[in-house]
Design an enzyme around this catalytic site. Sequence first.
Site, PDB file in Angstrom:
ATOM      1  N   ASP A  38      40.655  36.881  42.396  1.00 42.83           N
ATOM      2  CA  ASP A  38      40.280  38.167  41.708  1.00 42.83           C
ATOM      3  C   ASP A  38      40.116  39.325  42.487  1.00 42.83           C
ATOM      4  OD1 ASP A  38      39.180  39.687  39.228  1.00 42.83           O
ATOM      5  OD2 ASP A  38      37.222  39.752  40.375  1.00 42.83           O
ATOM      6  N   LYS A  43      22.879  34.472  44.192  1.00 42.91           N
ATOM      7  CA  LYS A  43      22.827  34.918  42.645  1.00 42.91           C
ATOM      8  C   LYS A  43      24.048  34.143  42.095  1.00 42.91           C
ATOM      9  CE  LYS A  43      19.238  38.174  42.759  1.00 42.91           C
ATOM     10  NZ  LYS A  43      19.337  38.488  44.415  1.00 42.91           N
ATOM     11  N   ASP A  94      25.913  27.337  52.560  1.00 42.43           N
ATOM     12  CA  ASP A  94      25.262  28.544  52.892  1.00 42.43           C
ATOM     13  C   ASP A  94      24.063  28.445  54.128  1.00 42.43           C
ATOM     14  OD1 ASP A  94      23.951  30.908  52.845  1.00 42.43           O
ATOM     15  OD2 ASP A  94      24.345  31.242  50.642  1.00 42.43           O
ATOM     16  N   GLU A 154      43.340  46.515  47.890  1.00 38.40           N
ATOM     17  CA  GLU A 154      43.181  46.492  46.624  1.00 38.40           C
ATOM     18  C   GLU A 154      43.620  47.895  46.197  1.00 38.40           C
ATOM     19  OE1 GLU A 154      39.424  45.084  45.271  1.00 38.40           O
ATOM     20  OE2 GLU A 154      39.730  43.066  45.708  1.00 38.40           O
ATOM     21  N   VAL A 205      35.960  35.117  43.831  1.00 36.03           N
ATOM     22  CA  VAL A 205      35.644  36.229  43.177  1.00 36.03           C
ATOM     23  C   VAL A 205      34.659  36.825  43.823  1.00 36.03           C
ATOM     24  CG1 VAL A 205      35.961  35.125  40.854  1.00 36.03           C
ATOM     25  CG2 VAL A 205      33.861  34.883  42.068  1.00 36.03           C
ATOM     26  N   ALA A 206      34.727  36.791  45.413  1.00 32.49           N
ATOM     27  CA  ALA A 206      33.877  37.421  46.129  1.00 32.49           C
ATOM     28  C   ALA A 206      34.521  38.635  46.713  1.00 32.49           C
ATOM     29  CB  ALA A 206      33.241  36.435  47.131  1.00 32.49           C
ATOM     30  N   ARG A 207      35.050  38.346  47.822  1.00 27.75           N
ATOM     31  CA  ARG A 207      35.827  39.453  48.580  1.00 27.75           C
ATOM     32  C   ARG A 207      36.896  39.086  49.482  1.00 27.75           C
ATOM     33  NH1 ARG A 207      33.074  42.327  46.138  1.00 27.75           N
ATOM     34  NH2 ARG A 207      31.781  43.790  46.844  1.00 27.75           N
ATOM     35  N   HIS A 228      40.329  42.475  40.053  1.00 23.85           N
ATOM     36  CA  HIS A 228      38.917  42.582  40.376  1.00 23.85           C
ATOM     37  C   HIS A 228      38.068  42.776  39.182  1.00 23.85           C
ATOM     38  CE1 HIS A 228      36.226  43.724  43.979  1.00 23.85           C
ATOM     39  NE2 HIS A 228      35.537  43.239  43.042  1.00 23.85           N
TER      40      HIS A 228
END
Length: 599
Positions: free
Chosen positions: A311, A206, A226, A316, A285-287, A335
């Site tokens: 991010d 998404k 993907d 973290e 910006v995922a993991r 994050h």
Amino acid sequence: MAAASSWNLISTPCLNKAFSASLSCRHSLPSRLTSALFHCGPARTKPFIVKAIFDVKPTVLVAEKLGEPGLQLLKNFANVNCSYNLSPEELCTKISLCDALIVRSGTKVTREVFESSSGRLKVVGRAGVGIDNVDLSAATEHGCLVVNAPTANTIAAAEHGIALLIAMARNIPQADSSIKAGKWQRNKFVGVSLVGKTLAIMGFGKVGSEVARRAKGLGMQVIAHDPYAPADRTRAIGVELVAFDEAVSSADFISMHMPLTPATSKMFNDNAFFKMKRGVRIVNVARGGVIDEEALLRALDAGIVAQAALDVFTEEPPPNESKLVRHENVTVTPHLGATTTEAQEGVAIEIAEAVLGALKGELAATAVNAPMVPAAVLSELAPFAALAEKLGRLIVQLVAGGSGIKSVKVTYATTRGPNDLDTRLLRAMVTKGLIEPISSTFVNLVNADFIAKQRGVRITEERIVLDGSPESPLEYIQVQIANVESKFATAISETGEVKVEGKVKDGKPHLGRVGSYGVDVNLEGSLILCRQVDQPGIIGRVGSILGEANVNVSFMSVGRTAPRKQAVMTIGVDDEPTVDLLKKIGDIPAVEEFVFLKL
């Protein structure tokens, strides 16, 4: 064949309708305190008392901050305990008193948490997309549903990815810091243009697809990698799906949007950086765990990676002394991907609705440790799921003791092709019906396959393709159990299996066949099945016996092989007959065998 005077009575675990288990939760309780006396199963020699205290709301533990709209939804239905910054030990202590747990990314929901819940925890809600902080294997084994909020923060995460992409390309954070330090260094912060550059999106879900749409609006050439994305979906957006090596070697910019799994952990390592075009720029910006941070630092120092915008991090918050965070060519944010006012409210509402739906027993389209069944499919299959469970509950009561149930075959008759009918939900519901009436195990969509395997039950599926319109997903469902004896010999088919078959009529489950005999009855309440010699007066005599005992008959159906031969009479009753009453039916000379079934 049983003698004319013989009779069979099956006593099953007696479940008041108030306790009827939903697919995802069994906590719903009626409105008053009751004590019920139940005789449950032939193995019990004495009755036992079941007591329940009703009007008890479920308890939801919110372990991390959740938006007020979501909290209000929860409070309308449940007792809500907001306890933030719990230590692992404190979480394990609290969880045994909770029916649901809601977390974000900071709380680890480990195997110890599920074990400490002692089976009470029914659903874990992850307020966000990633679920790498939840032990899905342990959740499944303990029958706990895990749901997330995959849509509410999609746009916010995509926008943050684009923001980092532009800020990195134009050196905006560094320039801002320079001016605030009293400097004016225009020549030092010369950026690069995005127009005509190739952006490789790693993970085309998404968020990845939304980033692709925005990047194309900026004039970028977009490719994607993907292994699970359908090529037609990427083509519809104007994105080419390519292999991993091609993506990393041809990209000017790489944006990461894959989940953190064993397969993606440290996917971007020294080997991957070695394949990249010199001067590549990376956004994540995922993991954090998808990047080997030490390898990225080496690639930055070597000039392979010109810049990175991060991010998320493996740890973290990252350590204060992190060389990666302090690197002059790295832009960092704490994050913030989903951190907009609109996204936070949306996530809170989405996860609250998912958790409450699971507690109410509704099928969860956002379940992540169960087969992902789209909402439209859930809606269409709902009456057939009810049929599948009823058939499972019925057939297990037809099986006599002995070797136990080992092999179950489920057959679906359908006009649809193999790719147009997802039977995972139906298989889970058959399993639920088979196992719950004869055990204390709670079975749901999450743990059905695991429970079946654990109990040594092999469930196979077969499709019979019919001609006709594919408007209805199924014509009928048939369940067969091989290598068992039956307490109702009529239920054994010509090939030796205990067999039942049913269909959905007017939105309700109906029994269509028992063994080789066709019947047509609504699968509600309780059933009495009789095999008798087909002769005048039998229906009247059975009806009179039930009527004299004030047992209401809801329906009656007779299926026979030929006139004056053998027939099977199916009687639906609203009230549970006594043992003496059932014996009177068995004493009718023309009745060869019968069985009482509680659904």
